[in-house]
Design an enzyme around this catalytic site. Sequence first.
Site, PDB file in Angstrom:
ATOM      1  N   GLU A 199      15.366  47.699   1.804  1.00  0.00           N
ATOM      2  CA  GLU A 199      14.415  48.398   1.188  1.00  0.00           C
ATOM      3  C   GLU A 199      14.204  47.857  -0.243  1.00  0.00           C
ATOM      4  O   GLU A 199      14.120  48.381  -1.195  1.00  0.00           O
ATOM      5  CB  GLU A 199      14.564  49.772   1.111  1.00  0.00           C
ATOM      6  CG  GLU A 199      14.335  50.371   2.547  1.00  0.00           C
ATOM      7  CD  GLU A 199      12.809  50.204   3.223  1.00  0.00           C
ATOM      8  OE1 GLU A 199      11.946  50.540   2.320  1.00  0.00           O
ATOM      9  OE2 GLU A 199      12.726  50.191   4.337  1.00  0.00           O
ATOM     10  N   ASP A 200      14.143  46.439  -0.571  1.00  0.00           N
ATOM     11  CA  ASP A 200      13.896  45.971  -1.827  1.00  0.00           C
ATOM     12  C   ASP A 200      14.976  46.311  -2.806  1.00  0.00           C
ATOM     13  O   ASP A 200      14.570  46.254  -4.212  1.00  0.00           O
ATOM     14  CB  ASP A 200      12.453  46.458  -2.334  1.00  0.00           C
ATOM     15  CG  ASP A 200      11.514  45.556  -1.746  1.00  0.00           C
ATOM     16  OD1 ASP A 200      11.710  44.437  -1.670  1.00  0.00           O
ATOM     17  OD2 ASP A 200      10.091  46.066  -1.891  1.00  0.00           O
ATOM     18  N   ALA A 201      16.272  46.469  -2.365  1.00  0.00           N
ATOM     19  CA  ALA A 201      17.294  46.647  -3.355  1.00  0.00           C
ATOM     20  C   ALA A 201      17.590  45.320  -3.617  1.00  0.00           C
ATOM     21  O   ALA A 201      17.534  44.096  -2.767  1.00  0.00           O
ATOM     22  CB  ALA A 201      18.310  47.363  -2.820  1.00  0.00           C
ATOM     23  N   ARG A 214       4.829  40.082   2.473  1.00  0.00           N
ATOM     24  CA  ARG A 214       4.362  39.989   1.112  1.00  0.00           C
ATOM     25  C   ARG A 214       3.564  38.492   0.628  1.00  0.00           C
ATOM     26  O   ARG A 214       2.746  38.472  -0.072  1.00  0.00           O
ATOM     27  CB  ARG A 214       5.363  40.422  -0.131  1.00  0.00           C
ATOM     28  CG  ARG A 214       5.862  41.680   0.106  1.00  0.00           C
ATOM     29  CD  ARG A 214       6.618  42.168  -1.139  1.00  0.00           C
ATOM     30  NE  ARG A 214       7.859  42.620  -1.127  1.00  0.00           N
ATOM     31  CZ  ARG A 214       8.144  43.929  -0.772  1.00  0.00           C
ATOM     32  NH1 ARG A 214       7.121  44.740   0.145  1.00  0.00           N
ATOM     33  NH2 ARG A 214       9.446  44.408  -0.685  1.00  0.00           N
TER      34      ARG A 214
END
Lengths: 338, 602
Positions: free
Chosen positions: B217-219, B401
């Site tokens: 999660e985008d860590a 993305r």
Amino acid sequence: MVKKKIKDEWKITPYEPIGVVAAQSIGEPGTQMTMRAFHYAGMAEQVPTGLPRLIELVDARKTPKQPIMEIHLNKKFAKSEKKAMEVAHRIEYLLLDQVAKVKEDLGEKTIVITINNDEIKYHGISVDNIRSKVRSFFKEKDVRVTSKDNKIKIVFGNKNKLIDIRKVYIKLSKLHLSGVKGIEKAMVIQQNDEYIIFTSGSNISDVREVEGVDTARVFSNDVKEVEKTLGIEAARTVQVQQVKYVMDSQGLYVDVRHIMLLADAMCFDGEITSIGRHGLAGGKPSVFARAAFEETVRHITEAAVTGTVDRLQGVTENILIGQTVPLGTGRVKLKVKL
Amino acid sequence: MNTGVYVNGCLVGYHDNPLELYNQLVASRRKGEITKHANFSYNKTFNSFYINTDRGRARRPYIIVDNGKSRLTQELKDKLNSNEIGWEDLVNMGVIEYLDAEEEEMAYIAQWENELNEKHTHLEVDLISVLGTVGGSLPYPNHNLSSRNAMAASQTKQSLGLYSANYTNYYLSRSYIMYYPQLPLVTTRTYENLKMGNHAAGQNFVVAVLSYEYNTEDAIIINKGALDRGMGRVVMFRTSTAEEKRYPSGQKDKFEIPPPTILGYRSEEAYRYLGSDGIISPEVNVKGGDVLIGKTSPPRFLEEISVFGIIEEKKRESSVTVKSGQVGIVDSVMVTDSLGGNRMVEVRLRDIKVPELGDKFAARSGQKGVIGMILPQEDMPFTKDGIVPDLIVNTHAIPSRMTFGHIIEMMGGKAGSIVGKRIDGSAFVNDNIDDFKKMLKDNGFDEYCEEEMFDPITGRKLRAKIFVGVVYYQRLHHLVSNKIHARSRGPVQLLTRQPTEGRARGGGLRFGEMERDCLIGYGSSMLIKERLLEESDKSTMLVCARCGSIGYFDYTKNKTVCPICGDSNKFYKVEISYAFQLLLDEIISLGVNPKILLEDKA
């Protein structure tokens, strides 16, 4: 109704706050609906769906934006499209200026009606029919009605003033030829090997009088009208069906029992009550609950004038003063006092 | 029909041939007869001719084209290269002119010189000039979605760097300076021309794209060794100000160590760092609650003259302290005059912010993330050459993305760092991915940037080849240490006696209406009571047993009093929320008399 034995595991636990659960269960998908409903902006909206329609239903609006009827037909008419069309023509509200050109000539003191042959063919009405309607319209008046082919000429006598002719002209062009009041359009659609009629505009009581209509299977999406003509039980059914339809059409699943509870709450007064200030929330017995919701000062002054006693039996008022809520664990008590 | 001619929006006259007028005006502007700030345009639908000379119009430079030939000739280009002439000269020579939005409608602009034909009136100077300062400094924006570029631009504005080289002279209320800012390996022409490297805000990180548990999660996973070597380290400056204010009564504030008798005296400990002038000295370690500037103020209201005819000196404490939870070292103390001519003190605190769990980083392609794990260097996976990445981003951050600019920057950064060359990553015209492949291959690296990596914990080779590159990462000013907040007990509001709101006031997190509904829906009514009463504004109210009105305890007479029945009465003690008591008081103030009817709890 046949009574069925309900399994114990289906039963809801005593003091379970089903209202809150129902509200959340309908409200949460509603938030997703908002986001999606606006994508349809700019489209020619016919029947409001999604959130606007849901709000309409929950507010129990007197006049929905677009009332719609679904009319099933007798066995005689349901099987052939031609026969069904006949009924449709009997239902669709038709005015003279929809099928003919009406022209006044104030110099000659005449009105000429030119009937459009294509239009009358489409609407299933004959020239003779129109002629007799026009004749009966001018009964007992000082006029002469002559007709030739698709033209009807009305010559006014000398008694008539010009202003009378103008008045008559306006009335004449809106002359009711056939159909039921309030029904703007009627369409025949085949569904499960029978032909049924969809209309825009709703008038249950008059449509049921029309020959060929199966009186038991006339549906309308206008909940208020159903309530007036068929009674509160029918209105409740329509309410449930309509809310369910809105949810389904948005691809959202809500258990019917939540929707049924909503409809029950709206109908249990004997008439459709809206949710909100003027309806259910405004009708709460507790002063504090009402004051906490909307129009605080009005409710408190009213309570002061009438000397109201708040029995503190609801949820809001008990939270306000800091007591346990009479629900769930707050409702159960020890039978034996120690 | 004659065309209306408008100067700055005012109708000044009419003209028969607007296009001829346009050509004349433009010609004389290029000759320098008319100011270069004027722009002309003819609008056919409105049949109006506009001359604009006022300020506030966005204008862009273009090379003028005559009959399909650019006015910027090879001769001029050579002169430019040898620095004989500059930009201003080109503008003055009529080679380059500025058009505003309206005049652009009159122009037919070529993007490239080789596509020029007779119809063209202008030529773009450089395609990258369609982008602004920030947008133009992003690498390979033409390979990203526009929304990603918009995000990258707004994140770049939040980055911490060297905002000014003379930051020691600034007393900004809050500012950050990065310890070792670097020039990006992948730059753009905008970045170079504006010399944005003079205040760089970011560092080139060796990045591995790898799903590694703690970067979901985008860590991001960050290398502890790199942090210890100063990567991402910033220093935060925070300035507190105090002024010796003058009051209408003629009195004024005073910087001093407040005497213990003063109203609102803190503990002696709080004042321990103050000098005799009431001001703290530099290089002192301070923490929340410590006084930076000792100050006393005159009373808010003028006291009455006492029996002896002397105005009693009753001053208030009004020191400036370090806010609770903050720490720092006094960096600098400045004594100066305020605009009003009063003595003013500015104390600047400094605090080193080493990246910690939850701090935010972002690349220049809208790829942001917070630190999810700080791994010791020996626990980071390494390549067969022994390279340990500074940062591990998750593979799942890429496909949905579609930030391909990020990938190209990784390759370009890696190739550039191997060859020892800075890469041009400008929009549209830039260093090519094929060049990077060649550079990598020539130096013994995989041309697709993939590396064999080893897991240091097991010693095994990772089964997949890992994409490793060099990316310019920015540290964004959302630091956990400035946001962290929790409350168990704490201050309450004066009016409602409910917990305060917000981090600055040590407040609680709101247990709102919808949260309440959830507890009701669950049926846990004791829990609601605990949240909304016991942990909030619980109080006891005295209810008169006879009349039901609210009584109170009179401390002077030491008895309970009912406002209607007088004293000597029986009272019930009722536990209610103070908010309800407040509501009753407000109802009373409306002239309505509420009464409480009590019965035994069933």
